[in-house]
Design a protein around this motif. Structure first.
Motif, PDB file in Angstrom:
ATOM      1  N   ASP A  35      60.994  10.862  51.873  1.00  0.00           N
ATOM      2  CA  ASP A  35      62.038  11.316  50.955  1.00  0.00           C
ATOM      3  C   ASP A  35      62.410  12.760  51.305  1.00  0.00           C
ATOM      4  N   GLU A  37      65.055  14.475  50.645  1.00  0.00           N
ATOM      5  CA  GLU A  37      65.647  15.226  49.535  1.00  0.00           C
ATOM      6  C   GLU A  37      64.559  15.839  48.655  1.00  0.00           C
ATOM      7  N   HIS A  40      62.883  18.783  50.562  1.00  0.00           N
ATOM      8  CA  HIS A  40      63.716  19.994  50.541  1.00  0.00           C
ATOM      9  C   HIS A  40      63.755  20.603  49.144  1.00  0.00           C
TER      10      HIS A  40
END
Length: 219
Positions: A35, A37, A40
């Motif tokens: 994942d 996202e 980050h």
């Protein structure tokens, strides 16, 4: 306080702010790197250097210890006790009051540390993020002991087989084991340099008292 523990499984990256503000030590445990996202988001929340995050997601790093400002970033490899030459990358970001761990795959590697925290066993709830970082790296090192035992068992089995009859199939298994042990050696050996750097007190986030535990891990 030292005696309080709060677990929040599945917590989203944008919910970290309160924990980072209120808790004495925060451990963010990431299992699986698929994942991007989420990764980050966590990196942004904790102010993680982009190059460190890049090392997290590129999972063929050599074990190492690197400073990013006052942060300590460690990369190691943990063994899969069921398969001799299979390892997974583990990365740790350590700073005062915070540890972020990244495991390449979901598994039981850090469960003993989590259990010690929850049960209040030992000094892990009294000491800082640097000691938690040590406990996690110690789990990485300990993961290789079952692999060594597995190799010893296979050597014993092959020794018996060759005494009975050195068939080509047995010789092929010997070469396979030799290859696996050579690969294991190449993975384990660089951890010495990484641990030696930390044990020498090269990183300010690691308190002098905690370097003793890293030296024990190195031994």
């Amino acid at each position: 306080g030292h005696g309080l523990v709060a677990e929040q499984p599945g917590q989203l990256a944008d919910d970290l702010a309160a924990a980072l503000r209120d808790a004495r030590v925060v451990w963010v445990r990431v299992q699986g790197l698929g994942d991007r996202e989420l990764l980050h988001g966590i990196a942004e929340q904790v102010g993680m250097h982009p190059l460190a995050l890049e090392d997290v997601v590129h999972t063929h790093q050599r074990p190492k210890a690197e400073p990013y400002g006052s942060d300590l970033f460690l990369v190691g490899r943990a063994s899969d006790e069921r398969r001799l030459a299979v390892t997974q990358q583990v990365s740790l970001l350590i700073r005062t009051g915070l540890v972020v761990s990244f495991e390449e795959a979901e598994g039981p590697l850090f469960e003993p540390v989590r259990s010690r925290i929850v049960r209040g066993v030992g000094r892990i709830r009294q000491l800082g993020a640097d000691y938690l970082g040590h406990a996690l790296i110690d789990s990485v090192v300990d993961s290789f002991f079952p692999a060594v035992e597995l190799a010893a068992d296979r050597l014993d089995e092959l020794e018996r087989a060759t005494m009975e009859d050195a068939q080509p199939a047995v010789m092929a298994r010997i070469y396979e084991l030799k290859r696996d042990l050579s690969m294991l050696h190449r993975v384990v050996w660089p951890h010495r340099d990484m641990l030696n750097q930390v044990a020498r007190g090269e990183f300010e986030v690691v308190e002098p008292m905690t370097t003793v535990y890293f030296r024990d891990c190195l031994d």
